[in-house]
Every structure is written in structure tokens, then in C-alpha cells.
Design an enzyme around this catalytic site. Structure first.
Site, mmCIF file in Angstrom:
data_model
loop_
_atom_site.group_PDB
_atom_site.id
_atom_site.type_symbol
_atom_site.label_atom_id
_atom_site.label_comp_id
_atom_site.label_asym_id
_atom_site.label_seq_id
_atom_site.Cartn_x
_atom_site.Cartn_y
_atom_site.Cartn_z
ATOM 1 N N ASP A 288 0.826 -1.209 0.000
ATOM 2 C CA ASP A 288 0.000 0.000 0.000
ATOM 3 C C ASP A 288 0.860 1.259 0.000
ATOM 4 O OD1 ASP A 288 1.009 -0.283 2.525
ATOM 5 O OD2 ASP A 288 -0.832 0.282 3.566
ATOM 6 N N ASP B 277 7.283 -4.242 14.390
ATOM 7 C CA ASP B 277 7.795 -2.872 14.274
ATOM 8 C C ASP B 277 7.996 -2.238 15.655
ATOM 9 O OD1 ASP B 277 5.058 -3.010 14.581
ATOM 10 O OD2 ASP B 277 4.602 -1.375 13.190
#
Length: 523
Positions: free
Chosen positions: A288, A366
Site C-alpha cells: 500500500d 515494528d
């Protein structure tokens, strides 16, 4: 010298042809075998030599003579073969010497041109700051020189310093003088057919398919997405994550099943890039993300910095506070160090993966990267203006931050020739000295005064000081920057300092001078 060597090669070839011609004439011009003359020795008509060609009864021995001639020809051919080998070996040596001399001449010429044309060092200004980017650093690293030949030890040492500076500049300012350095782009895909938008831009801006192979790693087994990826043929390499099973998680984490699968996918895909495809670096993007025109130029130029500075562990194309109102559109070349792991288009080296892979987390990779146990006080490089934007509102995060922040991130549209710039100002020792001086020499302002434009004198920069987690959050919200912290580190923060534009003026949201370390309890 090269012309002389070429002449010798031509002469050798001419001698070889002449030798064969003379040999043929010699054999062709010999008198008929068995003709008896009255001369002596080896001249036609000689007695002893020509008599050996006869058999019993004075008859000519044709078979013996043919064997003798064949032996003579074989000897001559062996001689010619040796001559050809000598010519070939000499030609190879001369060609190698020619190439070496050419490289030495080119290198000497570059050094001389740098010495002759290098400008005088400009006077330093206290107003010089990190916003001047690469151009300022080039000026600061140049040394005044003279164009005359050095006749003293001091001048000779000065020339050596300039040569070393040229080497350093080439190493850090130009990333890929060698075509062997390959940085693949790993696209993490799942079930978005809009991966086409991401791939279209990557292929459009990619300067070299050989230096930047695109590897699309797909999870989820989504047929429509696989079909879209397949339309690109050999422009991309399509690999599929083989394990599509659900992951057993704690009951309270069932709603986070997607995060577990993403972490598993990253682990598998990175192992493929580094261990199966045997690459030494990779740039990771998700399906994306749309990239900027200088996306490849950016990572190409920063690869040497990441490779040479052990205090860095990634290069990111993303600015978390990269909204249009918070960045300086005239500073497209401006780069920073940050202690916050940005992700969203980032480069890492195989050495780092070898360190992280054995302890890779089962989920939330992350945020795990942002923990001090993984970061180990290392930083990333990030731009003033992002080189990626995200168009994926829907995902496992259910649009978190998208409507409030992410949709407003500004994507760079101006190509910056980073590989032509000296980026050594990003090395920690240089960067820290300059950046800290700039921040803490800026006027300290109250946030109320900063919000009243009429009370400000000059273009800035200005400093707003926070002293606690709560004060940081209040100031960040009022100034329009992201207020969340991960392991105590604010987004885009470096040494606790968040840098951005506020109503057209540069502002540093900073802790008190003498900052030591982040407080993980601030998360």
C-alpha cells in the site's frame, strides 16, 4: 609507449607472414629431386647431398624424400607455433600494462583537477545549521590549496590530505561506482489488488532491473492479488509464503491474529532475500505504498552511509511528521538522523538481519524493533519530505492514524541527485556536533508566544522545551505533531528532539540541554 607496443605487435605479425612466404618459396623453388649437377656442397648439382635421394641402382627414393620433407615442415610448424605463442603472450601483457597506465593517468588527472580548481574555504557562520543539508557540508569539508607543485613537506602532507578527502567524498557521496552492489526491493503483499499502484511506480522509477530486482512476497493466498502480480511477468519475481495456517495465540490476542501472520511473513520473506537469493541488503515496502521519483536515488546514495557507520541500523523513506504544513518544501534534499524506527519503506543490511532473525518476534515486529534491546542506541536516516506515502486505509490496524495523520503526508515530487552530494554530514560525530549546537543556540520560546506570530522576530529556528511525558504530549498536540512515544522515543526524535515547521518557522521541540537517555516508562 602504447604506440610503440602496437608497432611491435604489427612487426611481429609481419615477420610471421614473411617467414611462411619464404618457406613456401624455398620449398617450391627447389630443383627436381634426383637431378645431378656438377656443383658442390648444397647447391643444385651437388654430389653428396643429392645422392642420398637415390636408391639402389641410382633410382630415386620418392618415399624417403617425402618423409624427410614432412619432417622438415613439422619442425618449421613447431617453430612458428612457438613464435605465435610469444606474440600472444606479449600482446596480453602489453594490453594489461596499457589499462593499468590508463587508470593511473585518469586517477592522477582527477586529483590534479581537484587540487587546481578547489575553491577557498568560506568563512564559517554561527547561523550555519543542519537545514543547509549537503551543500553546506560540502563547503565545510573543503580545504584551501595552491595550484603550484609542492616543494615542502608541509605542502606534500596537505596534498595527501586532499587525496584522502577525495576518496572519502567518493565513498560517501557516490554509492554505486561498482555494478556488483545490488539492492532488491521486497514488496510485502497479501490481499490488496491495489498492489498494482505500488508496482507501477516502482517499475516506472527503477533505473536498472539488474541493480534493483523487485521481489513480491505474497501471503494470504489471495487469487485476485496473485493474478495482478502475475501480469508483470519477468519484471518482478513472485514468491509465495507457504504457511497460510492460523497461528495459536492467547485468547486475548485473537483479534491480533493478523499481526502474528504479518510477523511470520516478514520472517520468511527476509530469509528468502538474504539466504535463498543471497543478497546483502534490501529495501522493504508494503503493498500500500507509493514511491517518489527519487526513491531509488535516495537509497542508492545512503547505502554507503549505512554500511560504514555502525551507529546506524536503517535508512527510511518516511517522515512521521511529514505533513505539508510541517515540512519545508524548499528543502527537498534535507536529511536527518532519528532514534525512532520509521519503517514504511526502509533499508537494512544482512548483518542486521543475522542479528535480529534468531529472536524475531511472533507479532508486532515494528514496535519490537523500537525497543532498546533491539535498537541498541542506533539510529536511522529519514528525509524532511517523505519518499513514500501510504494509500492503504484498511488493514490490520483498522485505519489507526490514517485519517488523522497518514493521509496528509506529503510525497516528494522533485528529483534530488543524492548520489552527487556529499552526505558525510550524516555521520554521527559530524551530525551531533552541528545539530546539538543549532538546537540549543536557538531562542527558547513559550508555546503561547510561538502561537502568536506577531511576537516572533526573525524566521527562526526556535526552541520549545519539555521536561516530562505529559508536557511533551501537550506541546506536540498544540503544535500539530504526533504525540505518541514508543519505548520513550518520540516519532522522528533524535536525542529527544523533534524537528518540524510551525507556521513557516523551524521549531525544535526539545528536552533540557544535557539530555542523556530515553525513559522507557514514557511509552
Amino acid at each position: 609507449m602504447v604506440r610503440k607496443k602496437g608497432s611491435l605487435i604489427l612487426c611481429s605479425a609481419f615477420l610471421f607472414v614473411a617467414w611462411n612466404a619464404l618457406l613456401l618459396l624455398y620449398l617450391w623453388g627447389r630443383p627436381p629431386i634426383g637431378h645431378i649437377g656438377e656443383g658442390g656442397g648444397s647447391e643444385p648439382g651437388g654430389k653428396a647431398e643429392w645422392g642420398m635421394g637415390r636408391g639402389k641402382g641410382g633410382q630415386f627414393n620418392l618415399a624417403g624424400e617425402m618423409i624427410r620433407l614432412a619432417e622438415e615442415v613439422e619442425i618449421q610448424l613447431e617453430t612458428q607455433k612457438k613464435l605465435l605463442k610469444q606474440i600472444e603472450s606479449q600482446r596480453a601483457v602489453w594490453a594489461q600494462q596499457k589499462n593499468v597506465r590508463k587508470r593511473e593517468t585518469d586517477a592522477t588527472k582527477q586529483v590534479k583537477e581537484r587540487i587546481v580548481h578547489q575553491p577557498q574555504k568560506p568563512p564559517l557562520s554561527l547561523k550555519d545549521n543542519v537545514d543547509h543539508g549537503a551543500q553546506t557540508e560540502v563547503q565545510h569539508t573543503q580545504k584551501p590549496v595552491h595550484s603550484v607543485a609542492p616543494d615542502s613537506e608541509l605542502e606534500q602532507n596537505h596534498i595527501i590530505e586532499i587525496k584522502e578527502e577525495i576518496v572519502g567524498h567518493n565513498k560517501l557521496g557516490s554509492s554505486f561506482d561498482s555494478p556488483e552492489v545490488i539492492i532488491p526491493i521486497l514488496v510485502i503483499a497479501c490481499d490488496r489488488v491495489t498492489v498494482k499502484r505500488s508496482l507501477d511506480k516502482l517499475i516506472q522509477y527503477r533505473p536498472s532491473p539488474e541493480l534493483y530486482p523487485i521481489i513480491v512476497s505474497q501471503d494470504c493466498g489471495h487469487t485476485e492479488t496473485a493474478h495482478v502480480i502475475g501480469l508483470y511477468g519477468d519484471q518482478v519475481t513472485h514468491i509465495n509464503q507457504p504457511d497460510l495456517s492460523d497461528i495459536r495465540v492467547r485468547p486475548e490476542h485473537r483479534k491480533f491474529q493478523g499481526y502474528y501472520k504479518i510477523s511470520r511473513h516478514y520472517h520468511w520473506a527476509l530469509n528468502q532475500v538474504f539466504n535463498t537469493f543471497s543478497h546483502s541488503a534490501v529495501v522493504i515496502v508494503e503493498d500500500d505504498l507509493e514511491v517518489a521519483p527519487d526513491f531509488f536515488e535516495y537509497f542508492q546514495a545512503l547505502y554507503p552511509i549505512l554500511h560504514s557507520d555502525p551507529t546506524l541500523w536503517c535508512v527510511s523513506a518516511w517522515n512521521d511528521n511529514g505533513r505539508d504544513a510541517l515540512v519545508d518544501s524548499s528543502k527537498t534534499e534535507l536529511l536527518y538522523r532519528t532514534d525512532f524506527f520509521p519503517g514504511l519503506g526502509w533499508m537494512l543490511l544482512k548483518d542486521l538481519w543475522n542479528e535480529l532473525e534468531p529472536k524475531w518476534p511472533s507479532a508486532f515486529w515494528d514496535d519490537w524493533m523500537r525497543q532498546p534491546e533491539q535498537r541498541k542506541d542506533r539510529s536511522c536516516i529519514r528525509p524532511e519530505i517523505s519518499r513514500t506515502i501510504t494509500f492503504g486505509r484498511k488493514g490490520v490496524s483498522l485505519g489507526q492514524f490514517f485519517d488523522q495523520y497518514l493521509r496528509y503526508i506529503k510525497l516528494n515530487t522533485e528529483f534530488v541527485p543524492f548520489t552527487k552530494q556529499n552526505l558525510s554530514y550524516l555521520i554521527k560525530e559530524k551530525y551531533d556536533e552541528k545539530f546539538i549546537k543549532e538546537v540549543y543556540s536557538s531562542p527558547l520560546m513559550k508555546i503561547e508566544d510561538l502561537q502568536q506570530i506577531g511576537s516572533l522576530r526573525g524566521p527562526g529556528p526556535y526552541r520549545v522545551q519539555y521536561s516530562s511525558r505529559d508536557s511533551f504530549k501537550v506541546f506536540a498536540r498544540n503544535l500539530g505533531v504526533m504525540d505518541d512515544l514508543k519505548s520513550g522515543v518520540p516519532r522522528t526524535g533524535y536525542r529527544g528532539i523533534v524537528c518540524f515547521l510551525y507556521r513557516g518557522r523551524r521549531v525544535f521541540l526539545a528536552p533540557p540541554e544535557g539530555w542523556i537517555q530515553y525513559d522507557v516508562s514514557w511509552s
